[in-house]
Design an enzyme around this catalytic site. Sequence first.
Site, PDB file in Angstrom:
ATOM      1  N   GLY A  21      29.215  91.407  42.129  1.00 26.68           N
ATOM      2  CA  GLY A  21      29.951  92.666  42.117  1.00 26.68           C
ATOM      3  C   GLY A  21      31.409  92.410  41.844  1.00 26.68           C
ATOM      4  O   GLY A  21      31.807  91.305  41.451  1.00 26.68           O
ATOM      5  N   GLY A  22      32.219  93.431  42.067  1.00 23.65           N
ATOM      6  CA  GLY A  22      33.631  93.303  41.771  1.00 23.65           C
ATOM      7  C   GLY A  22      34.348  92.329  42.680  1.00 23.65           C
ATOM      8  O   GLY A  22      35.342  91.725  42.287  1.00 23.65           O
ATOM      9  N   LYS A  44      27.799  85.320  50.798  1.00 28.88           N
ATOM     10  CA  LYS A  44      28.703  86.103  49.952  1.00 28.88           C
ATOM     11  C   LYS A  44      29.958  85.277  49.706  1.00 28.88           C
ATOM     12  O   LYS A  44      30.656  84.874  50.644  1.00 28.88           O
ATOM     13  CB  LYS A  44      29.071  87.419  50.613  1.00 28.88           C
ATOM     14  CG  LYS A  44      29.993  88.293  49.748  1.00 28.88           C
ATOM     15  CD  LYS A  44      30.668  89.388  50.560  1.00 28.88           C
ATOM     16  CE  LYS A  44      29.673  90.411  51.023  1.00 28.88           C
ATOM     17  NZ  LYS A  44      30.358  91.560  51.708  1.00 28.88           N
ATOM     18  N   ASP A 151      30.594 102.718  53.377  1.00 30.12           N
ATOM     19  CA  ASP A 151      29.918 102.397  52.107  1.00 30.12           C
ATOM     20  C   ASP A 151      28.405 102.514  52.261  1.00 30.12           C
ATOM     21  O   ASP A 151      27.651 101.682  51.748  1.00 30.12           O
ATOM     22  CB  ASP A 151      30.304 100.990  51.640  1.00 30.12           C
ATOM     23  CG  ASP A 151      29.954 100.750  50.167  1.00 30.12           C
ATOM     24  OD1 ASP A 151      29.695 101.739  49.455  1.00 30.12           O
ATOM     25  OD2 ASP A 151      29.929  99.575  49.754  1.00 30.12           O
TER      26      ASP A 151
END
Length: 528
Positions: A21-22, A44, A151
């Site tokens: 992802g970003g 991550k 989110d």
Amino acid sequence: MAAAESRRMGKYTLLEKLGAGGSGEVYLAFSKMQNDVVQFFALKILSAEQSTNPRAVKMLKREASLANVLKHNSIVSLYECGNEGEDFYVAMDFVKGLPLSRFMHHAMLHKTTIAIEHALYIVRSVAAGLEYARTCKNPESGKPLNIIHRDISPQNIMINFEGEVKIIDFGLARTSEFNEKTQSDQIMGKLKYISPEHAKGEEVRHSSDVFSLGVVFWEMLSGRRFYQDIPDAGIVRWLGDPEHSGLIAYNPAVTPELDEIVAKACAGDVKDRYQSAGELYKDVNSYLNTNYPNFSSHDFQQVIRTVFAKEMSNIDNKLAKYIAKMGGDINPKKFERKFNQYADLVDSLGVIGPKEEPRNVGNTQEAVERFRSSRLAITEKKKQARGMWRNYELKKAISISWKIGTSLILVSMVWSKMVRKDINAFWSDNLNFTKKILGFTGEGDREPSSITKLGLKYPKDPVTVQIRTKPSGAKIYQNGKALRLQTPGLVKVIDERSAEITLEYPGYGIKKVLIKPFEEEVYVDMTD
């Protein structure tokens, strides 16, 4: 999934990339715990650009710091935050399952909706996790943390193959222990699931998470996208004065009582909405127990294992292969029986040799060795059988095809003679007929796209997709036509041709992407 190079992050060894992802990438990794038992993790890792961003590193550390307090069945377990040189990472439990978005897409592809009792069970589990995050306390100060996820979306709700529902990614979470407020010019979370007050840059409260979960609830029961009937340019305007259609119009099985619960969860006005996930949990739990008294989590588990049987088998086999490749000690309760059953099956087929006496399955290393030899033997036998089959079937197919082709030409010549067509018309007709049989007609001459090869179809109604790039501000072209848009922006996808997107940014060149069916967000790194 792309295989990762043999790379270590602290005590973790990376195996393959799970997604990107970003802010960074997520890898499947393993580490040897006490007694040399192998355990898998999802790691991550911040991108190189984000690793030099103090705010991004702070958010990652804050996510890991919540690991000490967020211990709940509906929240994925986090372990630690660390760094290897300039690379920062956070280790979390590897959820052997799939995101809720896959379950929803499966239902939409089959033009159906998720069963009401299953949707209620999912929302109840997520609401329980959010309420726990809101009420949990800092073990050091004893003060409530008042965690807001910010989110919630189908991508951040995982369903494992045991039928358990878990919330992931607290990287954007806000707590009362950190005196931070969302800046008015910055939107956290996914545009299609954030609350109206969040989109306006106003103060975000726990009711914002309720709105996001309410949108997910509405989509599961309607089989549609929440913004499906709203034009691209109208989404921002809708967030300023939100209202939506009732569920009964799309799903007659929804009762007025349930419709009212969902409407209250995703009400545009904060005053009309549930103020906390606990309030939503109470109503959903009551409705589920009253209307589906015989439902149990085991029922949901069986549905997930049936619908995604292939995916579950692939993940099991992949993990087993990694363990066999490591050649170290493994968790005997989880893998030993599978290895020995596999080896016993090979023995019974007579591939390795006469079946031996029952073995003592307590020796895990022996089970791994039997698994390796059995797998090689099975592979070799399959290769031999496949070669024999291909040789025989190929000859048979050529023989039949030659006879059929010759017969068709003779029949065509007789027919042409009967209707008195000249020889040119005859060959032209036959050539067109052959093209039609083989599927090479007109527009079909071009190579089918990857979407066509996979057999996936775009939904009947147009959908909107958010396009993001790094850096932002890239020009967007759709099917070769320039749009008056720059990233981040929303485009409408109707079919395969409208899914062809070209991105142009001065100094970084041009990137082309093909939006897949039901894809909600596309991220492109223009610097690659």
